[in-house]
Design a protein around this motif. Structure first.
Motif, short mmCIF file in Angstrom:
data_model
loop_
_atom_site.label_atom_id
_atom_site.label_comp_id
_atom_site.label_asym_id
_atom_site.label_seq_id
_atom_site.Cartn_x
_atom_site.Cartn_y
_atom_site.Cartn_z
N THR A 41 0.85 -1.19 0.00
CA THR A 41 0.00 0.00 0.00
C THR A 41 0.88 1.23 0.00
O THR A 41 1.52 1.55 1.01
CB THR A 41 -0.92 0.03 1.24
N PRO A 42 0.98 1.96 -1.12
CA PRO A 42 1.73 3.22 -1.11
C PRO A 42 1.07 4.21 -0.15
O PRO A 42 -0.16 4.25 -0.04
CB PRO A 42 1.62 3.70 -2.57
N LYS A 43 1.88 4.97 0.56
CA LYS A 43 1.34 5.91 1.53
C LYS A 43 0.41 6.90 0.84
O LYS A 43 0.71 7.43 -0.23
CB LYS A 43 2.47 6.65 2.25
N GLY A 44 -0.75 7.12 1.47
CA GLY A 44 -1.73 8.04 0.93
C GLY A 44 -2.60 7.47 -0.16
O GLY A 44 -3.45 8.18 -0.71
N LYS A 45 -2.42 6.18 -0.49
CA LYS A 45 -3.21 5.55 -1.54
C LYS A 45 -3.79 4.24 -1.02
O LYS A 45 -3.45 3.78 0.07
CB LYS A 45 -2.35 5.31 -2.79
N SER A 46 -4.67 3.65 -1.79
CA SER A 46 -5.27 2.39 -1.37
C SER A 46 -4.38 1.21 -1.77
O SER A 46 -3.45 1.35 -2.57
CB SER A 46 -6.67 2.23 -1.96
N SER A 47 -4.69 0.05 -1.23
CA SER A 47 -3.86 -1.14 -1.45
C SER A 47 -3.88 -1.55 -2.92
O SER A 47 -4.88 -1.42 -3.62
CB SER A 47 -4.38 -2.29 -0.59
N LEU A 48 -2.74 -2.08 -3.37
CA LEU A 48 -2.62 -2.63 -4.71
C LEU A 48 -2.71 -4.15 -4.73
O LEU A 48 -2.56 -4.77 -5.79
CB LEU A 48 -1.29 -2.18 -5.34
N ILE A 49 -2.94 -4.75 -3.57
CA ILE A 49 -2.92 -6.21 -3.44
C ILE A 49 -4.19 -6.67 -2.74
O ILE A 49 -4.62 -6.06 -1.75
CB ILE A 49 -1.67 -6.66 -2.66
N TRP A 50 -4.75 -7.78 -3.22
CA TRP A 50 -5.98 -8.35 -2.66
C TRP A 50 -5.67 -9.66 -1.94
O TRP A 50 -4.88 -10.48 -2.44
CB TRP A 50 -6.97 -8.61 -3.77
N VAL A 51 -6.29 -9.85 -0.76
CA VAL A 51 -6.24 -11.13 -0.04
C VAL A 51 -7.65 -11.44 0.44
O VAL A 51 -8.37 -10.55 0.89
CB VAL A 51 -5.27 -11.08 1.16
N SER A 52 -8.05 -12.69 0.34
CA SER A 52 -9.39 -13.09 0.75
C SER A 52 -9.63 -12.80 2.22
O SER A 52 -8.76 -13.01 3.08
CB SER A 52 -9.60 -14.59 0.50
N ALA A 53 -10.83 -12.35 2.53
CA ALA A 53 -11.23 -12.13 3.92
C ALA A 53 -11.32 -13.44 4.69
O ALA A 53 -11.32 -13.44 5.93
CB ALA A 53 -12.57 -11.40 3.97
N ASP A 54 -11.38 -14.58 3.99
CA ASP A 54 -11.45 -15.88 4.65
C ASP A 54 -10.08 -16.54 4.82
O ASP A 54 -10.01 -17.66 5.32
CB ASP A 54 -12.35 -16.83 3.84
N GLU A 55 -8.99 -15.87 4.42
CA GLU A 55 -7.66 -16.46 4.56
C GLU A 55 -7.33 -16.66 6.04
O GLU A 55 -7.47 -15.74 6.85
CB GLU A 55 -6.61 -15.59 3.89
N ASP A 56 -6.84 -17.87 6.40
CA ASP A 56 -6.54 -18.18 7.80
C ASP A 56 -5.06 -18.46 8.05
O ASP A 56 -4.68 -18.79 9.17
CB ASP A 56 -7.39 -19.35 8.30
N TYR A 57 -4.19 -18.33 7.03
CA TYR A 57 -2.73 -18.35 7.21
C TYR A 57 -2.25 -19.59 7.96
O TYR A 57 -1.70 -19.51 9.05
CB TYR A 57 -2.27 -17.08 7.92
N GLN A 58 -2.46 -20.74 7.34
CA GLN A 58 -2.06 -22.00 7.96
C GLN A 58 -0.76 -22.51 7.37
O GLN A 58 -0.48 -22.35 6.17
CB GLN A 58 -3.16 -23.05 7.77
N GLU A 59 0.04 -23.15 8.21
CA GLU A 59 1.31 -23.72 7.77
C GLU A 59 1.08 -24.78 6.70
O GLU A 59 0.19 -25.62 6.80
CB GLU A 59 2.04 -24.33 8.96
N GLY A 60 1.89 -24.71 5.62
CA GLY A 60 1.83 -25.69 4.56
C GLY A 60 0.68 -25.52 3.60
O GLY A 60 0.45 -26.37 2.74
N LYS A 61 -0.03 -24.39 3.71
CA LYS A 61 -1.20 -24.14 2.87
C LYS A 61 -1.01 -22.82 2.14
O LYS A 61 -0.75 -21.79 2.78
CB LYS A 61 -2.45 -24.09 3.75
N PRO A 62 -1.11 -22.78 0.81
CA PRO A 62 -0.92 -21.51 0.09
C PRO A 62 -1.91 -20.45 0.55
O PRO A 62 -3.07 -20.75 0.87
CB PRO A 62 -1.17 -21.91 -1.37
N ILE A 63 -1.46 -19.22 0.57
CA ILE A 63 -2.30 -18.09 0.96
C ILE A 63 -3.15 -17.68 -0.23
O ILE A 63 -2.65 -17.55 -1.35
CB ILE A 63 -1.42 -16.92 1.45
N ARG A 64 -4.45 -17.46 0.01
CA ARG A 64 -5.35 -17.08 -1.07
C ARG A 64 -5.30 -15.56 -1.26
O ARG A 64 -5.99 -14.80 -0.59
CB ARG A 64 -6.79 -17.52 -0.76
N GLY A 65 -4.44 -15.13 -2.15
CA GLY A 65 -4.28 -13.72 -2.44
C GLY A 65 -2.81 -13.34 -2.43
O GLY A 65 -1.92 -14.18 -2.37
#
Length: 283
Positions: A41-65
């Motif tokens: 996220t560049p300062k003063g601007k909105s994010s340029l990257i999307w990640v699912s609101a359901d992502e739970d960040y588990q070991e050995g599992k690819p991150i959705r986004g």
């Protein structure tokens, strides 16, 4: 690795470790698992990257986004029981360098090759990724051949971009490129691309620069050492089958991926390196 006040090592509630960037230029996150960036996220601007609101960040599992690294193959391998999109996005990378300069921050990671099953990748090589954070984001994925014979691979920087409304989002700059979709084609892209159904286009002979027009503004996307890219949105029915993906989230994202696929596969001679690079920024 020396960390400045604006760069720190943090952990998710599930225990995954990531490098957190908080500088006057931007904010960002890079996970050691998969060397996967999940925020820019560049300062003063909105994010340029999307990640699912359901992502739970588990070991050995690819991150959705974020930007998953697909390596050393993209998509489904000819050996159908091999992991989709390769092995790099599930393995624990090593942080090699974090340096802060007056106008950018560099984060560099490497994949310990002892972690890569030789069944999937029998070659002697080195794989590194460098993230350069400023008002824009540059990602550089470098394969170096340490063996005595050439190898070839397909790969992609699988970038998820945000939008508030996919039906009012377009992609410009792929006109004239050849593409296949759902194993049909090749076709020639004639027009600016809009979204009204599931999209899974694999482009070759593609120009080095595209523009994503969203209701929030225009995003410039460029590539180096890449004549291929992938455009993806799962739409309604496939969204229901995806893990860590809400049924309606197809409406808020799209992927435009810098790649070396099909006839654009990377061939690396002994002692040589190949760098796939992409840069993204708000226009």
């Amino acid at each position: 690795m020396e960390l400045s006040a604006s760069v720190s090592i943090q952990h998710t509630d599930s225990g995954l470790e990531y490098i957190n960037i908080d500088s006057p230029l931007c904010t960002g996150k890079v996970f050691l698992q998969g060397a996967q960036l999940t925020e820019f996220t560049p300062k003063g601007k909105s994010s340029l990257i999307w990640v699912s609101a359901d992502e739970d960040y588990q070991e050995g599992k690819p991150i959705r986004g974020g930007i998953p690294i697909c390596w050393p193959w993209f998509g489904v391998h000819e050996n159908a029981d091999w992991p989709i999109h390769g092995v790099a996005r599930k393995l624990l990378w090593r942080a090699e360098e974090v340096n802060e300069f007056s106008d950018h921050i560099v984060v560099r990671l490497s994949l310990p090759m002892r972690l890569v099953d030789e069944t999937y990748w029998p070659h002697k090589s080195k794989l590194e990724v460098e993230f350069r954070f400023s008002e824009q984001l540059e990602v550089r994925l470098t394969n170096t051949n340490l063996g005595d014979s050439a190898f070839r691979l397909s790969q992609a920087l699988h970038t998820y971009f945000p939008t508030s409304d996919i039906e009012n989002t377009t992609v410009d700059g792929l006109q004239g490129a050849s593409y296949i979709e759902f194993n049909e084609g090749p076709f020639i892209q004639q027009d600016v691309i809009s979204f009204a159904r599931e999209t899974d286009m694999v482009y070759t002979q593609a120009g080095a620069a595209q523009t994503i027009h969203t209701p929030e503004g225009a995003i410039a996307v460029t590539r180096e050492n890449s004549h291929s890219c992938v455009l993806w949105n799962p739409w309604i029915e496939k969204s229901k089958r995806l893990s860590n993906f809400r049924d309606d989230e197809y409406h808020t994202m799209l992927c435009l991926e810098a790649a070396n696929v099909m006839e654009d596969m990377a061939i690396v001679a002994p002692g040589q390196s190949h760098t796939l690079a992409t840069t993204i920024r708000w226009i």
